[in-house]
Design a protein around this motif. Sequence first.
Motif, PDB file in Angstrom:
ATOM      1  N   UNK A  12       0.840  -1.209   0.000  1.00  0.00           N
ATOM      2  CA  UNK A  12       0.000   0.000   0.000  1.00  0.00           C
ATOM      3  C   UNK A  12       0.873   1.256   0.000  1.00  0.00           C
ATOM      4  N   UNK A  13       1.957   1.219   0.770  1.00  0.00           N
ATOM      5  CA  UNK A  13       2.839   2.380   0.882  1.00  0.00           C
ATOM      6  C   UNK A  13       3.521   2.679  -0.450  1.00  0.00           C
ATOM      7  N   UNK A  14       4.133   1.665  -1.060  1.00  0.00           N
ATOM      8  CA  UNK A  14       4.872   1.886  -2.307  1.00  0.00           C
ATOM      9  C   UNK A  14       3.919   2.183  -3.461  1.00  0.00           C
ATOM     10  N   UNK A  15       2.738   1.574  -3.458  1.00  0.00           N
ATOM     11  CA  UNK A  15       1.744   1.879  -4.489  1.00  0.00           C
ATOM     12  C   UNK A  15       1.353   3.348  -4.432  1.00  0.00           C
ATOM     13  N   UNK A  16       1.405   3.931  -3.229  1.00  0.00           N
ATOM     14  CA  UNK A  16       1.106   5.361  -3.061  1.00  0.00           C
ATOM     15  C   UNK A  16       2.338   6.234  -3.318  1.00  0.00           C
ATOM     16  N   UNK A  17       3.402   5.626  -3.882  1.00  0.00           N
ATOM     17  CA  UNK A  17       4.653   6.332  -4.212  1.00  0.00           C
ATOM     18  C   UNK A  17       5.383   6.842  -2.973  1.00  0.00           C
ATOM     19  N   UNK A  18       5.288   6.072  -1.870  1.00  0.00           N
ATOM     20  CA  UNK A  18       6.000   6.391  -0.639  1.00  0.00           C
ATOM     21  C   UNK A  18       6.908   5.203  -0.296  1.00  0.00           C
ATOM     22  N   UNK A  19       7.589   5.291   0.829  1.00  0.00           N
ATOM     23  CA  UNK A  19       8.434   4.191   1.310  1.00  0.00           C
ATOM     24  C   UNK A  19       8.365   4.180   2.828  1.00  0.00           C
ATOM     25  N   UNK A  20       8.519   3.011   3.437  1.00  0.00           N
ATOM     26  CA  UNK A  20       8.513   2.898   4.893  1.00  0.00           C
ATOM     27  C   UNK A  20       9.721   2.063   5.328  1.00  0.00           C
ATOM     28  N   UNK A  21      10.727   2.745   5.865  1.00  0.00           N
ATOM     29  CA  UNK A  21      11.947   2.072   6.311  1.00  0.00           C
ATOM     30  C   UNK A  21      11.898   1.684   7.789  1.00  0.00           C
ATOM     31  N   UNK A  32       2.202   8.505  12.932  1.00  0.00           N
ATOM     32  CA  UNK A  32       3.111   9.619  13.188  1.00  0.00           C
ATOM     33  C   UNK A  32       4.030   9.853  11.986  1.00  0.00           C
ATOM     34  N   UNK A  33       4.503   8.755  11.375  1.00  0.00           N
ATOM     35  CA  UNK A  33       5.309   8.889  10.155  1.00  0.00           C
ATOM     36  C   UNK A  33       4.484   9.574   9.067  1.00  0.00           C
ATOM     37  N   UNK A  34       3.215   9.178   8.951  1.00  0.00           N
ATOM     38  CA  UNK A  34       2.329   9.794   7.969  1.00  0.00           C
ATOM     39  C   UNK A  34       2.121  11.269   8.246  1.00  0.00           C
ATOM     40  N   UNK A  35       2.064  11.613   9.537  1.00  0.00           N
ATOM     41  CA  UNK A  35       1.905  13.026   9.923  1.00  0.00           C
ATOM     42  C   UNK A  35       3.126  13.841   9.492  1.00  0.00           C
ATOM     43  N   UNK A  36       4.313  13.270   9.665  1.00  0.00           N
ATOM     44  CA  UNK A  36       5.545  13.942   9.235  1.00  0.00           C
ATOM     45  C   UNK A  36       5.561  14.145   7.720  1.00  0.00           C
ATOM     46  N   UNK A  37       5.012  13.169   7.010  1.00  0.00           N
ATOM     47  CA  UNK A  37       5.003  13.232   5.541  1.00  0.00           C
ATOM     48  C   UNK A  37       3.984  14.239   5.034  1.00  0.00           C
ATOM     49  N   UNK A  82      -6.122  13.398  -0.174  1.00  0.00           N
ATOM     50  CA  UNK A  82      -4.808  12.743  -0.280  1.00  0.00           C
ATOM     51  C   UNK A  82      -4.141  12.579   1.087  1.00  0.00           C
ATOM     52  N   UNK A  83      -4.093  13.637   1.884  1.00  0.00           N
ATOM     53  CA  UNK A  83      -3.397  13.557   3.180  1.00  0.00           C
ATOM     54  C   UNK A  83      -4.027  12.538   4.136  1.00  0.00           C
ATOM     55  N   UNK A  84      -5.351  12.550   4.338  1.00  0.00           N
ATOM     56  CA  UNK A  84      -5.956  11.509   5.176  1.00  0.00           C
ATOM     57  C   UNK A  84      -5.697  10.088   4.645  1.00  0.00           C
ATOM     58  N   UNK A  85      -5.679   9.929   3.319  1.00  0.00           N
ATOM     59  CA  UNK A  85      -5.388   8.620   2.732  1.00  0.00           C
ATOM     60  C   UNK A  85      -3.969   8.179   3.082  1.00  0.00           C
ATOM     61  N   UNK A  86      -3.008   9.098   2.966  1.00  0.00           N
ATOM     62  CA  UNK A  86      -1.616   8.757   3.278  1.00  0.00           C
ATOM     63  C   UNK A  86      -1.449   8.410   4.749  1.00  0.00           C
ATOM     64  N   UNK A  87      -2.179   9.113   5.617  1.00  0.00           N
ATOM     65  CA  UNK A  87      -2.140   8.798   7.050  1.00  0.00           C
ATOM     66  C   UNK A  87      -2.629   7.370   7.294  1.00  0.00           C
TER      67      UNK A  87
END
Length: 326
Positions: free
Chosen positions: A73-82, A122-127, A221-226
């Motif tokens: 879900x993260x990468x499909x949204x063009x993000x990454x989670x390390x 919290x990571x989503x909030x930073x993003x 978009x922002x609520x979705x990313x969260x």
Amino acid sequence: MAANKKTEQIKNQEAISKKSFGQIIINNAALTALVLLMILFTIVNDRFLTTNNMINILTQVSVTAIIAFGMTFVITAAQIDLSVGSILALAGMIFMALSVAGVPVFLGIIITLAIGGFIGLFSGYLITFFKLPSFIATLAMMSVARGIGLLMRGGTTICEGIQLSYFWLGQSKIGIIPLPVIILIIIFLIMDFVMTRTTFGTYNRAIGSNPEASRLAGISVNPMLLKIMAISGVCAAIAGIITASRLGVGSPVTGYMKELDAITAVILGGTAMTGGIGTIRGTFIGALVVTILTNGLTIIGVSSYWQQILLGFVLIGALALKKFRK
């Protein structure tokens, strides 16, 4: 002349056939790799294709695949989670600490999952609100989560005073099938349904394809990313609970390099690093490839150091294949 034309047509058809076959192999790289690895390790070692080892592989893949589902879900949204490997370790420590504190197992699971989700949130909030790149935000949370896990017991494991009920999730079986495998199947079905049959999955892909166009189309978009980052955190926490329950201890050093395993599984499964394309089914196959590679190499006596090197090359190969896919 007619004979020459016919010969030329046959050659053209053969060329098209070869190209089509090659393209099929490239477009299904994960499945092809899975079949080839199964064949290779079966030939090399007769212990590989046994019932016990197959069950062991399915148990091992449960952790990698569950993390990778969230990562999809993260990468499909063009993000990454390390941060997922560190969240796994912290979740295991929290889960076992709750056990020692006398908290009932069900409540312990809920609290641990909530903390995993909060870290992802919290990571989503930073993003979203501080506009940090997801690479930086989750890299920071990777360090924070691992540090908290180490601080909890001064870098030592939690191994005494643990309630027996806390071992149930990782060590029990239904018939010959370990419970982690059943949990994996349930989560796979839920995640696949969400990705393919719901508006959430559609919005997820839309945001990865073009966030600005998605915003103009009315997608929040922002609520979705969260939500997406929270899902990743919860998946990592589930993996942490399973790992701690299987090992029977809470260790702050578990989950090391699990983010690499998850990302490799996702990319092998066909998810685009640029976002917009991703499937849970493909990720599941990718996770099987990663796990079978590790399991097979361990059985034939290959060092874990070499395994890390080979896994890195697998990730490079998966990314390189992307340019040949249609």
